[in-house]
Design a protein around this motif. Structure first.
Motif, PDB file in Angstrom:
ATOM      1  N   GLU A 236      37.581  31.118  31.129  1.00 15.64           N
ATOM      2  CA  GLU A 236      36.968  32.086  32.027  1.00 15.64           C
ATOM      3  C   GLU A 236      38.004  32.737  32.928  1.00 15.64           C
ATOM      4  OE1 GLU A 236      33.477  30.305  33.713  1.00 15.64           O
ATOM      5  OE2 GLU A 236      33.009  30.348  31.579  1.00 15.64           O
ATOM      6  N   ALA A 237      37.695  33.954  33.344  1.00 14.61           N
ATOM      7  CA  ALA A 237      38.567  34.618  34.324  1.00 14.61           C
ATOM      8  C   ALA A 237      38.322  33.992  35.692  1.00 14.61           C
ATOM      9  CB  ALA A 237      38.251  36.099  34.359  1.00 14.61           C
ATOM     10  N   ASP A 238      39.290  34.130  36.587  1.00 19.51           N
ATOM     11  CA  ASP A 238      39.180  33.524  37.917  1.00 19.51           C
ATOM     12  C   ASP A 238      38.409  34.442  38.878  1.00 19.51           C
ATOM     13  OD1 ASP A 238      40.730  31.423  37.021  1.00 19.51           O
ATOM     14  OD2 ASP A 238      42.596  32.510  37.482  1.00 19.51           O
ATOM     15  N   ASN A 239      37.861  33.816  39.913  1.00 15.21           N
ATOM     16  CA  ASN A 239      37.281  34.545  41.064  1.00 15.21           C
ATOM     17  C   ASN A 239      36.132  35.488  40.724  1.00 15.21           C
ATOM     18  OD1 ASN A 239      39.202  33.318  42.688  1.00 15.21           O
ATOM     19  ND2 ASN A 239      40.703  34.938  42.203  1.00 15.21           N
ATOM     20  N   ILE A 240      35.434  35.201  39.629  1.00 12.91           N
ATOM     21  CA  ILE A 240      34.345  36.106  39.226  1.00 12.91           C
ATOM     22  C   ILE A 240      33.174  36.012  40.207  1.00 12.91           C
ATOM     23  CG2 ILE A 240      32.645  36.571  37.394  1.00 12.91           C
ATOM     24  CD1 ILE A 240      35.484  37.538  36.837  1.00 12.91           C
ATOM     25  N   LEU A 241      32.894  34.791  40.657  1.00 13.72           N
ATOM     26  CA  LEU A 241      31.749  34.611  41.566  1.00 13.72           C
ATOM     27  C   LEU A 241      31.908  35.496  42.803  1.00 13.72           C
ATOM     28  CD1 LEU A 241      29.105  33.061  42.064  1.00 13.72           C
ATOM     29  CD2 LEU A 241      30.442  31.361  43.309  1.00 13.72           C
ATOM     30  N   SER A 242      33.098  35.444  43.434  1.00 16.26           N
ATOM     31  CA  SER A 242      33.256  36.219  44.671  1.00 16.26           C
ATOM     32  C   SER A 242      33.223  37.723  44.376  1.00 16.26           C
ATOM     33  CB  SER A 242      34.520  35.808  45.421  1.00 16.26           C
ATOM     34  OG  SER A 242      35.630  36.090  44.616  1.00 16.26           O
ATOM     35  N   LEU A 243      33.758  38.098  43.225  1.00 19.10           N
ATOM     36  CA  LEU A 243      33.721  39.523  42.866  1.00 19.10           C
ATOM     37  C   LEU A 243      32.269  40.007  42.713  1.00 19.10           C
ATOM     38  CD1 LEU A 243      36.103  41.207  40.406  1.00 19.10           C
ATOM     39  CD2 LEU A 243      33.668  41.644  40.162  1.00 19.10           C
ATOM     40  N   VAL A 244      31.472  39.218  41.997  1.00 19.14           N
ATOM     41  CA  VAL A 244      30.080  39.614  41.772  1.00 19.14           C
ATOM     42  C   VAL A 244      29.310  39.569  43.090  1.00 19.14           C
ATOM     43  CG1 VAL A 244      27.932  39.044  40.553  1.00 19.14           C
ATOM     44  CG2 VAL A 244      30.118  38.876  39.358  1.00 19.14           C
ATOM     45  N   GLN A 245      29.585  38.557  43.919  1.00 17.98           N
ATOM     46  CA  GLN A 245      28.909  38.487  45.231  1.00 17.98           C
ATOM     47  C   GLN A 245      29.158  39.763  46.016  1.00 17.98           C
ATOM     48  OE1 GLN A 245      30.673  34.817  46.524  1.00 17.98           O
ATOM     49  NE2 GLN A 245      28.776  33.648  46.223  1.00 17.98           N
ATOM     50  N   LYS A 246      30.427  40.196  46.013  1.00 14.78           N
ATOM     51  CA  LYS A 246      30.792  41.396  46.774  1.00 14.78           C
ATOM     52  C   LYS A 246      30.049  42.628  46.249  1.00 14.78           C
ATOM     53  CE  LYS A 246      35.026  43.259  47.706  1.00 14.78           C
ATOM     54  NZ  LYS A 246      36.321  43.070  47.114  1.00 14.78           N
ATOM     55  N   GLU A 247      29.900  42.709  44.936  1.00 14.53           N
ATOM     56  CA  GLU A 247      29.274  43.897  44.336  1.00 14.53           C
ATOM     57  C   GLU A 247      27.752  43.896  44.513  1.00 14.53           C
ATOM     58  OE1 GLU A 247      30.501  46.644  42.966  1.00 14.53           O
ATOM     59  OE2 GLU A 247      32.504  45.881  43.467  1.00 14.53           O
ATOM     60  N   CYS A 248      27.160  42.703  44.544  1.00 15.57           N
ATOM     61  CA  CYS A 248      25.695  42.656  44.389  1.00 15.57           C
ATOM     62  C   CYS A 248      24.916  42.152  45.594  1.00 15.57           C
ATOM     63  CB  CYS A 248      25.337  41.776  43.185  1.00 15.57           C
ATOM     64  SG  CYS A 248      26.009  42.408  41.626  1.00 15.57           S
ATOM     65  N   VAL A 249      25.448  41.175  46.338  1.00 17.49           N
ATOM     66  CA  VAL A 249      24.615  40.543  47.375  1.00 17.49           C
ATOM     67  C   VAL A 249      24.273  41.558  48.466  1.00 17.49           C
ATOM     68  CG1 VAL A 249      24.571  38.749  49.169  1.00 17.49           C
ATOM     69  CG2 VAL A 249      25.424  38.224  46.879  1.00 17.49           C
ATOM     70  N   GLY A 250      23.013  41.547  48.861  1.00 18.29           N
ATOM     71  CA  GLY A 250      22.546  42.467  49.897  1.00 18.29           C
ATOM     72  C   GLY A 250      22.109  43.811  49.343  1.00 18.29           C
ATOM     73  N   LYS A 251      22.252  44.001  48.029  1.00 14.56           N
ATOM     74  CA  LYS A 251      21.871  45.287  47.428  1.00 14.56           C
ATOM     75  C   LYS A 251      20.611  45.143  46.574  1.00 14.56           C
ATOM     76  CE  LYS A 251      26.626  46.842  47.260  1.00 14.56           C
ATOM     77  NZ  LYS A 251      27.789  46.931  46.401  1.00 14.56           N
ATOM     78  N   MET A 252      19.886  46.250  46.443  1.00 13.33           N
ATOM     79  CA  MET A 252      18.686  46.213  45.597  1.00 13.33           C
ATOM     80  C   MET A 252      19.075  46.166  44.117  1.00 13.33           C
ATOM     81  SD  MET A 252      15.750  48.431  47.424  1.00 13.33           S
ATOM     82  CE  MET A 252      16.543  49.973  47.697  1.00 13.33           C
ATOM     83  N   SER A 253      20.219  46.789  43.814  1.00 15.67           N
ATOM     84  CA  SER A 253      20.708  46.719  42.433  1.00 15.67           C
ATOM     85  C   SER A 253      22.218  46.879  42.449  1.00 15.67           C
ATOM     86  CB  SER A 253      20.074  47.816  41.582  1.00 15.67           C
ATOM     87  OG  SER A 253      20.472  49.064  42.065  1.00 15.67           O
TER      88      SER A 253
ATOM     89  N   GLY B  40      39.562  41.199  35.566  1.00 14.69           N
ATOM     90  CA  GLY B  40      40.750  40.362  35.337  1.00 14.69           C
ATOM     91  C   GLY B  40      40.630  39.728  33.972  1.00 14.69           C
ATOM     92  N   SER B  41      41.748  39.338  33.412  1.00 16.12           N
ATOM     93  CA  SER B  41      41.627  38.873  32.028  1.00 16.12           C
ATOM     94  C   SER B  41      41.195  37.421  31.982  1.00 16.12           C
ATOM     95  CB  SER B  41      42.934  39.099  31.280  1.00 16.12           C
ATOM     96  OG  SER B  41      43.814  38.114  31.651  1.00 16.12           O
ATOM     97  N   SER B  42      40.308  37.144  31.053  1.00 14.99           N
ATOM     98  CA  SER B  42      39.878  35.770  30.864  1.00 14.99           C
ATOM     99  C   SER B  42      40.867  35.117  29.921  1.00 14.99           C
ATOM    100  CB  SER B  42      38.484  35.734  30.270  1.00 14.99           C
ATOM    101  OG  SER B  42      38.576  36.039  28.909  1.00 14.99           O
ATOM    102  N   LYS B  43      40.694  33.798  29.791  1.00 16.12           N
ATOM    103  CA  LYS B  43      41.645  33.103  28.913  1.00 16.12           C
ATOM    104  C   LYS B  43      41.141  33.031  27.478  1.00 16.12           C
ATOM    105  CE  LYS B  43      42.445  31.264  33.205  1.00 16.12           C
ATOM    106  NZ  LYS B  43      41.409  30.846  34.149  1.00 16.12           N
ATOM    107  N   CYS B  44      40.055  33.727  27.192  1.00 14.71           N
ATOM    108  CA  CYS B  44      39.530  33.700  25.830  1.00 14.71           C
ATOM    109  C   CYS B  44      40.361  34.678  25.006  1.00 14.71           C
ATOM    110  CB  CYS B  44      38.079  34.158  25.788  1.00 14.71           C
ATOM    111  SG  CYS B  44      37.009  33.294  26.953  1.00 14.71           S
ATOM    112  N   SER B  45      41.125  34.180  24.113  1.00 13.18           N
ATOM    113  CA  SER B  45      42.007  35.100  23.404  1.00 13.18           C
ATOM    114  C   SER B  45      41.257  35.886  22.332  1.00 13.18           C
ATOM    115  CB  SER B  45      43.190  34.344  22.813  1.00 13.18           C
ATOM    116  OG  SER B  45      42.700  33.167  22.217  1.00 13.18           O
ATOM    117  N   ASN B  46      40.536  35.188  21.455  1.00 12.91           N
ATOM    118  CA  ASN B  46      39.915  35.888  20.334  1.00 12.91           C
ATOM    119  C   ASN B  46      38.423  36.122  20.502  1.00 12.91           C
ATOM    120  OD1 ASN B  46      42.236  36.189  18.897  1.00 12.91           O
ATOM    121  ND2 ASN B  46      42.111  34.112  18.074  1.00 12.91           N
TER     122      ASN B  46
END
Ligand code: GAL
Length: 821
Positions: free
Chosen positions: A776-793, A804-810
């Motif tokens: 998984e890529a790092d810091n996704i939770l905080s990124l999504v929180q910033k984009e979504c929390v407190g908003k209707m959509s 950011g790049s995840s570690k899933c290569s293929n």
């Protein structure tokens, strides 16, 4: 003179401007499509039955249908609600079909009007008014003059109403298609030659009404000209109309299924509904209607049967209350957008196919001006495929269709769901000063008269219930008395009362005491009731209360399926199996309950309610409480889990029958694989639960101050646990692959309050139970929180650049989010 001339001209011009602002629409068809004003059309339609919601709900439902990418709304016409008594008509409130059609028109959508007037539809008696049943000499749905006359009078009335209001397309109205009869082809052979004649008469009669738009007959492979025969079912890709100049039309793509009391909850996955629809258009279909798009509620005693539930949710794209059912609504919307973008090519292009074997193929539509649109389908139920097509490779999962409007870019695949999943929750949302515990009053149903055998009329036989009540009530009392002496060879003080009934529910009383109740299980409606009874060596009163639970609505001669204790036998079985047959006794009858006659549920309910010492678990009891409407705009439901069986009213309006102790089987709710042909038992939930616990109270039934809930409880329940809730999105999840955009919303004016899970990589699981993956890529939770929390959509592009790049290569990467509203 000249001034007069100007004046006349002015007046004529004014009259013209005021009279007919809308212009005529021409609707024709050819072998390819329905043609509107000279244009062949790809038409997507959805069923919304006006009496299954309220006029206040209609604009929102229709707007959601439009936003969901539909072009048309389909409805049946429900004869029984419009002509409850012969020649007495009702077009008020939720029976106001004109208002409904005008609401569709205002939204800019077309209407498909299925007049029937026999409709099936899990509607009591298939939509026929029950008074038809008792007309001397009548035979329904066959070549019978009395019936045909009534059918013609009603059909003509409806068509004339539409004409009067300029609602037909040639008059500038929204109605583009009309239907006569309903799936007669499924039962016709049982009616023999008269059936054939009736069908031909239907076509001629309909045609003679000059509606100016095409007529259809569904499931009628021998539909006579000019009727277009159409398909109904879960899949209609291989359907072929019976004439080369008829377009391929699908009037009922069943988005789920209906429920009977005792059933599990049927679900049809969004992937499968989309698959069946895409396959239909791939195979040359150009008109498709979802049955149901909004199922709604069987208010009052309109549910069909026997045993159809009050909820008619149908697992439709809009839920019973009118909420978007996600992902179904959104996943289909994207398909509709793709299909509409291909309209010209699909309705004009030449068709070629490429076979990839093992159920996979490409269908290529190409117009003479060189435009082309493609479908790649994989009908294999288990094997995913990667198809090399015109120089590109496409991943087409099992049981899916990819849509390529330009034959290059896949814009849609039926199995790749990017739309959010919404999990609905119930919340009390109580008004501030509303007490937690409701204050109940109660009163017994007065049964003294019937327990003593006092009826309104008598006969020396056991009557059929439907002909006797003409369905004015669910209830019919059968009462007799029997004198038996000790010398009678059958006598013993313990005998067996045996009642053969054709259903649907029986309560038996002997000498004033309830000795037992019974109803049929497992889809049957006939049963034999047997219970030991104490018989006095003198006069004994036997009172049998028979209740119907929705009248049969489908099948050959469905209208003749009896109900009640018709013919019996009713017997007392005594010593040495000696039997006393009471069937030809003098039986007294009474239709309905005393509380129904007194309208105890009405807003001006008569006095006589007891307010102290609430008696619970007492059969044949009326309960009443007042309550404040839950706050907000969200749909309201009442939880009747603690009750057993009866009817419920809010402010005098029936919210339907309830039967909360009729539970679904404990087993058989398996994890669902959408792949492979659907059937109602395939994907179910609710095992071991009441078939229906929550009952919809439309907001428009509620007043801002005080409201009244009245219950008639037949079997004995506990009203103290009854409570009101609102229905709203609790959790919203989305799982979107790289290259697409994740969109989340609370589907209303509430905001996202919390992100419970977020991952960009290879997370596993489903909404409500996601698990982190391995790369998984790092810091996704905080990124999504910033984009979504407190908003209707919120919406997030799913790409390495944003996340950011995840570690899933293929392996393919997905952004997976679970949010709380
Ligand atoms: C069809 C019928 C519809 C509805 C459906 C099942 O056969 O035309 O009215 O009953 O089945 O929900």
């Amino acid at each position: 003179m000249r001034i007069m001339g100007y004046l006349v001209f002015f007046l004529i011009a004014l009259a013209f401007l005021c009279s007919s602002p809308t212009s005529a629409t021409e609707v024709t068809y050819d072998g390819r499509a329905i043609i509107i004003d000279g244009q062949r059309r790809v038409l997507l339609s959805g069923s919304i039955h006006y009496p299954r919601s309220t006029p206040e709900m209609w604009p929102d439902l229709i707007q959601k249908a439009k936003d969901g990418g539909l072009d048309a709304i389909e409805t049946y016409v429900f004869w029984d609600v419009h002509e409850p008594r012969r020649r007495e008509y009702n077009f008020e409130g939720s029976n106001d079909i004109i208002r409904f059609i005008k609401t569709v028109q205002d939204a800019g959508l077309y209407v498909v009007l299925r007049i029937g007037p026999y409709v099936t539809a899990e509607w009591s008696y298939g939509g026929f008014p029950v008074w038809l049943h008792n007309m001397p000499g009548i035979q329904l749905r066959t070549d019978n003059e009395i019936y045909k006359n009534e059918m013609q009078i009603f059909t003509t009335l409806i068509v004339n109403m539409m004409k009067q209001e300029d609602l037909l397309a040639p008059q500038g109205g929204p109605i583009i298609i009309t239907q006569i009869e309903n799936e007669y082809g499924n039962v016709q052979s049982s009616y023999g030659e008269p059936g054939k004649k009736y069908l031909e008469w239907c076509a001629k009669m309909a045609d003679s009404l000059n509606v100016g738009v095409p007529w259809i007959m569904c499931q009628q492979s021998d539909a006579p000209q000019p009727m277009i025969n159409t398909c109904n079912g879960w899949y209609c890709d291989s359907f072929k109309p019976n004439r080369p100049n008829s377009p391929k039309m699908w009037t009922e793509n069943w988005t789920g299924w209906f429920k009977a009391w005792g059933d599990r909850n049927p679900h049809r996955a969004a992937e499968d509904v989309a698959y069946s629809a895409a396959r239909f258009f791939q195979e040359g279909g150009t008109f498709q209607n979802y049955y149901m798009y909004h199922g709604g509620t069987n208010f009052g005693r309109t549910a069909g049967g026997p045993y159809i539930t009050t909820s008619y949710d149908y697992d439709a794209p809009l839920d019973e209350y009118g909420n978007l059912k996600q992902p179904k609504w959104g996943h289909l919307k994207l398909l509709h957008d793709a299909l509409h973008s291909m309209e010209n090519v699909l309705t004009h292009g030449d068709v070629t196919t490429t076979d990839f074997e093992n159920g996979a193929k490409a269908t290529i539509y190409t117009t003479t001006d060189g435009n082309s649109s493609c479908f790649l389908s994989n009908t294999n139920t288990t094997v995913d495929r990667t198809l090399n097509f015109q120089g590109n490779s496409y991943f087409v999962p099992a049981w899916s269709v990819s849509v390529l409007p330009d034959c290059k870019k896949e814009v849609y695949n039926t199995a790749k769901v990017n739309t959010q999943t919404s999990l609905m929750v119930k919340k009390p949302n109580m008004a501030e000063d509303e007490p937690e515990i409701l204050n109940w009053t109660w009163r017994p149903e007065h049964v003294k008269d019937t327990l003593m055998g006092h009826g309104a009329f008598a006969a020396t036989k056991l009557l059929e219930q439907i002909s006797t009540t003409v369905d004015t009530s669910d209830y019919l009392w059968y009462m007799t008395s029997v004198k038996i002496s000790k010398k009678d060879p059958a006598w013993s003080d313990q005998m067996i009362l045996r009642v053969n009934t054709t259903g649907h529910v029986l309560h038996a009383f002997v000498n004033g005491k309830l000795i037992g109740s019974q109803y049929a299980q497992n889809g049957e409606y006939k049963f034999v009731f047997e219970a030991p009874v104490r018989i006095k060596p003198s006069l004994n009163h036997i009172t049998l209360l028979s209740a119907t639970v929705g009248l049969t609505n489908y099948g050959p001669y469905f209208d003749l399926v009896p109900a009640g204790i018709v013919g019996g036998p009713v017997q007392l079985v005594g010593k040495g199996n000696n039997t006393k047959d009471l069937s030809l006794n003098k039986w007294s009858y009474k239709i309905g309950l005393n509380g129904e006659h007194k309208e105890l549920y009405s807003q001006n309910s008569p006095s006589g309610w007891f307010s102290n010492e609430l008696v619970i678990f007492r059969p044949m009891s009326w309960y009443q409480t007042t309550f404040k409407a839950p706050l907000g705009e969200e749909p309201v439901v009442v939880d009747l889990k603690s009750m057993r069986k009866g009817n419920a009213w809010v402010n005098g309006q029936s919210i339907g029958r309830y039967w909360s102790n009729f539970t679904a089987p404990a087993d058989g709710c398996n994890k669902c694989d959408y792949r492979g042909p659907y059937s109602p038992s395939k994907c179910t939930t609710g095992c071991g639960q009441p078939t229906q616990r929550w009952y919809h109270i439309p907001r428009s039934f509620l007043k801002t101050d005080q409201n009244t809930l009245t219950l008639f409880e037949e079997m004995g329940g506990n009203p103290t646990l009854v409570n009101f809730q609102t229905v709203t999105v609790g959790t919203a999840c989305a799982s979107v692959s790289e290259g697409d955009t994740l969109e989340l919303s609370c589907q209303g004016d509430r905001t996202i309050s919390k992100i419970e899970f977020a991952s960009y990589g290879d997370a596993q699981g489903t909404c409500g139970s996601f698990e982190q993956g391995t790369c998984e890529a790092d810091n996704i939770l905080s990124l999504v929180q910033k984009e979504c929390v407190g908003k209707m959509s919120c919406s997030i592009d799913v790409s390495d650049a944003v996340l950011g790049s995840s570690k899933c290569s293929n392996s393919p990467k997905r952004l997976v989010v679970q949010a709380i509203c």
